[in-house]
Design a protein around this motif. Structure first.
Motif, PDB file in Angstrom:
ATOM      1  N   THR A 153       0.876  -1.095   0.118  1.00 53.65           N
ATOM      2  CA  THR A 153      -0.097  -0.038  -0.103  1.00 53.65           C
ATOM      3  C   THR A 153       0.753   1.336   0.058  1.00 53.65           C
ATOM      4  OG1 THR A 153      -0.183  -0.017   2.409  1.00 53.65           O
ATOM      5  CG2 THR A 153      -1.853  -1.116   1.284  1.00 53.65           C
ATOM      6  N   ASN A 154       2.033   1.311   0.109  1.00 49.82           N
ATOM      7  CA  ASN A 154       3.116   2.259   0.249  1.00 49.82           C
ATOM      8  C   ASN A 154       4.306   1.978   0.035  1.00 49.82           C
ATOM      9  OD1 ASN A 154       4.358   2.066   3.060  1.00 49.82           O
ATOM     10  ND2 ASN A 154       2.465   1.304   3.432  1.00 49.82           N
ATOM     11  N   ALA A 155       5.355   2.956  -0.016  1.00 50.38           N
ATOM     12  CA  ALA A 155       6.540   2.853  -0.533  1.00 50.38           C
ATOM     13  C   ALA A 155       7.506   4.024  -0.017  1.00 50.38           C
ATOM     14  CB  ALA A 155       6.794   2.561  -2.060  1.00 50.38           C
ATOM     15  N   THR A 156       8.710   3.795   0.222  1.00 49.82           N
ATOM     16  CA  THR A 156       9.634   4.811   0.685  1.00 49.82           C
ATOM     17  C   THR A 156      10.908   4.700  -0.474  1.00 49.82           C
ATOM     18  OG1 THR A 156       9.239   4.758   3.071  1.00 49.82           O
ATOM     19  CG2 THR A 156      11.245   5.713   2.412  1.00 49.82           C
ATOM     20  N   ALA A 157      11.012   5.867  -1.132  1.00 48.55           N
ATOM     21  CA  ALA A 157      12.364   5.785  -1.899  1.00 48.55           C
ATOM     22  C   ALA A 157      13.223   6.687  -1.423  1.00 48.55           C
ATOM     23  CB  ALA A 157      11.827   6.373  -3.270  1.00 48.55           C
ATOM     24  N   MET A 158      14.220   5.974  -1.049  1.00 44.18           N
ATOM     25  CA  MET A 158      15.600   6.721  -0.140  1.00 44.18           C
ATOM     26  C   MET A 158      16.578   6.665  -0.913  1.00 44.18           C
ATOM     27  SD  MET A 158      17.533   5.658   3.184  1.00 44.18           S
ATOM     28  CE  MET A 158      18.386   4.222   2.440  1.00 44.18           C
ATOM     29  N   PHE A 201      16.417   4.118   8.904  1.00 45.26           N
ATOM     30  CA  PHE A 201      16.813   2.769   8.579  1.00 45.26           C
ATOM     31  C   PHE A 201      15.814   1.858   9.593  1.00 45.26           C
ATOM     32  CE2 PHE A 201      21.469   3.803   7.986  1.00 45.26           C
ATOM     33  CZ  PHE A 201      21.032   4.318   6.721  1.00 45.26           C
ATOM     34  N   ALA A 202      15.600   2.185  10.720  1.00 43.32           N
ATOM     35  CA  ALA A 202      14.544   1.577  11.644  1.00 43.32           C
ATOM     36  C   ALA A 202      13.182   1.516  11.032  1.00 43.32           C
ATOM     37  CB  ALA A 202      14.817   2.013  13.081  1.00 43.32           C
ATOM     38  N   VAL A 203      12.894   2.713  10.678  1.00 43.32           N
ATOM     39  CA  VAL A 203      11.308   3.057  10.033  1.00 43.32           C
ATOM     40  C   VAL A 203      11.343   1.912   8.907  1.00 43.32           C
ATOM     41  CG1 VAL A 203      10.156   4.670   8.569  1.00 43.32           C
ATOM     42  CG2 VAL A 203      11.054   5.404  10.826  1.00 43.32           C
ATOM     43  N   MET A 204      12.229   1.884   7.937  1.00 49.70           N
ATOM     44  CA  MET A 204      12.253   0.987   6.654  1.00 49.70           C
ATOM     45  C   MET A 204      12.200  -0.332   7.278  1.00 49.70           C
ATOM     46  SD  MET A 204      14.750   3.343   4.371  1.00 49.70           S
ATOM     47  CE  MET A 204      14.154   2.271   2.805  1.00 49.70           C
ATOM     48  N   ARG A 205      13.020  -0.503   8.133  1.00 45.91           N
ATOM     49  CA  ARG A 205      13.227  -2.099   8.700  1.00 45.91           C
ATOM     50  C   ARG A 205      11.830  -2.326   9.377  1.00 45.91           C
ATOM     51  NH1 ARG A 205      18.943  -0.692  10.360  1.00 45.91           N
ATOM     52  NH2 ARG A 205      17.876  -0.447  12.417  1.00 45.91           N
ATOM     53  N   SER A 206      11.169  -1.589  10.029  1.00 47.62           N
ATOM     54  CA  SER A 206       9.790  -2.132  10.549  1.00 47.62           C
ATOM     55  C   SER A 206       8.705  -2.057   9.806  1.00 47.62           C
ATOM     56  CB  SER A 206       9.818  -1.297  11.943  1.00 47.62           C
ATOM     57  OG  SER A 206       9.557   0.093  11.446  1.00 47.62           O
ATOM     58  N   ASP A 207       9.129  -1.554   8.431  1.00 47.80           N
ATOM     59  CA  ASP A 207       7.873  -1.670   7.501  1.00 47.80           C
ATOM     60  C   ASP A 207       6.973  -0.377   7.607  1.00 47.80           C
ATOM     61  OD1 ASP A 207       7.087  -2.372   4.781  1.00 47.80           O
ATOM     62  OD2 ASP A 207       5.586  -3.759   5.834  1.00 47.80           O
ATOM     63  N   THR A 208       7.148   0.654   8.231  1.00 47.78           N
ATOM     64  CA  THR A 208       6.486   1.842   8.713  1.00 47.78           C
ATOM     65  C   THR A 208       6.532   2.839   7.695  1.00 47.78           C
ATOM     66  OG1 THR A 208       6.801   1.562  11.111  1.00 47.78           O
ATOM     67  CG2 THR A 208       5.994   3.414  10.460  1.00 47.78           C
TER      68      THR A 208
END
Length: 560
Positions: free
Chosen positions: A177-182, A404-411
């Motif tokens: 439902t969502n994505a983060t492009a870093m 990194f923690a936000v992305m690892r926790s899939d938030t």
């Protein structure tokens, strides 16, 4: 560009073939089964993207249709509603534009020729063989500075084998439902780990790692392949990279032209002598050389750093996302053909997604994401303290770990605030009561977890960002522990509540003693295996770092 193999035509998906409409003379994507061509006999095409159907193929298809058995009495085959057919096409073809920039528009096309266009690299265990596995999905988009293609020799070092010039780690949530492009800056100083590469003759070669080098040398240098860049990203972020997509300079030109140009906006007129970008203030549409100049321009935006160029590239990609979602590209057969042809010729991928069938499967996974839930962010960095006049950057020790923690926790970054509020509400009852001022909190920090230097990183974060000067690093705990705990005396309850609020500690982490503390006795915070980084809540969702560069794909911005 270099590649170890090409896509295998045998994996062509027989669905949704292109056929010639005799009334219009144009190719159309026929979604109903009755008009479908044989996948073994794709239509021939000319350079303009138009095609011609072989009469014998038409006759054979008509004959097969005439011999088809009639449906049983009382049962009629229900036609596929037009709205459903359109939805299916958009679902298959509606991949976010920045993945399209890297070429996944090839997932729309089911021609054998498109399958043969794809270049692949076997990255071994650096990636994933699965296309649509359960759980989050991480794709590394690599834009190289390789000077392939007509007219690209003049851009810098024409002899370059191609380095990781533009890098975007695209994290897709488990529920899609969502994505983060870093974006990862090319001038980031980091460690490149040892990596094993596959050679053209099938043998393997171990390339030794390098410490404290620019991120962009993780590709090309010493013969490193994209698998080396994937391993570098994993070591940097703690996130395993499933797949990569790589393009060079020429791809920006061909893809921007194939979609009919990309809308960009400038806060002021730009005439850059280095990139040759010459555009007025306001909105313009760029393609080909102008599109490449736009994403390469550095000295005309912001403080002329690579970080400002990253912002411009994110704006360009965001614009293409909106364009692809809103215009008729996905329903115009000629546009779709040109885009797919250009994209697959421009693209190099890992063997895990190295066919049209696999890219189609990936497109279905990604096509569900709404643009408002795609967030662009740049890895938090600071100037390199080892350089008298900083040219390179290093990761921000606190903010990077939080991200990194936000992305690892899939938030999702679009949902962080809502989840933070919910977590605070849940813990409010257990931690309700007066809290000491940060300056009055005394705490000794021990590391009983798995992260080296965690105690010092936490003390630095407490002192510099939370205003807790009376925090002390007591090094390693006597033994490892699974859970983070805070031991405190009854008369330190207000301090404990204050520290718990800062660190996101659950009520179960607080261990109240029986005797009051005397004098300057400090509480004892022991970090456990559940501790993920300074500033990362131990309970509840990871907290997004403050004051980081962030933008949403559904909002237009003007480059400054």
């Amino acid at each position: 560009m270099d590649a170890q193999s090409r896509g295998q035509a045998g994996e062509i998906d027989p669905a949704d073939q292109w056929v010639l409409n005799p009334r219009t003379g144009h190719y159309e994507l026929r979604l109903n089964h009755s008009g479908r061509q044989s996948p073994e006999s794709p239509p021939t095409t000319d350079r303009s993207g138009s095609g011609s159907e072989v009469p014998a193929q038409r006759d054979r298809r008509s004959a097969r249709s005439s011999r088809a058995p009639a449906p049983p009495a009382g049962r009629r085959k229900r036609p596929v509603p037009r709205s459903r057919r359109k939805k299916a096409l958009l679902w298959t073809g509606g991949v976010m534009a920045f993945v399209i920039v890297a070429g996944s528009a090839g997932a729309y096309a089911l021609y054998q020729k498109f399958n043969g266009n794809l270049a692949t690299v076997d990255v071994g265990d650096a990636g994933s063989r699965s296309v649509a596995a359960d759980g989050p999905l991480n794709i590394l988009i690599i834009g190289t500075d390789k000077r392939t293609g007509e007219g690209n020799e003049g851009y810098g070092d024409k002899g370059s084998s191609g380095h990781a010039d533009t890098n975007i780690l695209f994290h897709v949530s488990a529920d899609r439902t969502n994505a983060t492009a870093m974006s990862i800056p090319r001038d980031l100083m980091t460690d490149v780990p040892d990596c094993t590469t596959k050679q053209p003759d099938g043998s393997e070669k171990l390339i030794p790692g390098s410490r404290n080098v620019r991120f962009n040398v993780s590709l090309g240098q010493e013969g490193r392949d994209p698998g080396c860049t994937m391993r570098t990203v994993k070591e940097l972020t703690g996130l395993s990279v499933d797949h990569f997509m790589m393009v060079d300079f020429n791809a920006v030109k061909t893809l921007s032209t194939a979609v009919g140009g990309v809308k960009v906006c400038l806060a002021k007129a730009v005439k850059d002598k280095d990139s040759h970008l010459d555009l007025p203030a306001g909105e313009s549409t760029v393609e080909g050389e102008d599109a490449l100049a736009f994403v390469r321009t550095r000295h005309s935006f912001g403080n002329e750093s690579d970080l400002d160029r990253i912002k411009v590239q994110q704006q360009f990609i965001g614009s293409m996302i909106r364009q692809m979602k809103s215009d008729d590209t996905l329903t115009d057969p000629s546009k779709l053909f040109r885009l797919a042809d250009a994209a697959t010729k421009a693209l190099t991928v890992d063997s895990g997604i190295g066919s049209i069938k696999k890219l189609t499967s990936l497109a279905k996974e990604l096509g569900r994401i709404d643009t408002k839930n795609i967030t662009f962010v740049t890895l938090p960095v600071i100037d390199n303290p080892a350089e008298p006049t900083p040219v390179t950057v290093v990761v921000d020790p606190q903010k990077s770990q939080q991200l990194f923690a936000v992305m690892r926790s899939d938030t999702s970054l679009t949902e962080v605030k809502k989840k933070e509020k919910a977590a605070r509400t849940e813990q409010a009852a257990a931690l309700d009561g007066p809290k000491a001022a940060p300056a009055d909190v005394r705490v000794d920090v021990l590391n009983g977890g798995d992260i080296p230097g965690a105690a010092q990183a936490t003390v630095t974060w407490l002192q510099n960002e939370q205003g807790v000067p009376r925090s002390t690093n007591k090094a390693n705990a006597p033994s490892k522990t699974d859970r983070t705990t805070l031991a405190y005396a009854p008369n330190q309850a207000d301090q404990a509540r204050a520290l718990a609020a800062m660190m996101g500690l659950p009520a179960t982490a607080l261990k109240r003693g029986t005797a009051d503390a005397e004098g300057r006795q400090a509480m004892v915070l022991t970090l456990g295996a559940d501790f993920k980084g300074a500033g990362v809540p131990v309970a509840g969702p990871a907290k997004a770092p403050d004051d980081i560069q962030k933008a949403s794909a559904d909002k237009a911005e003007c480059a400054k």
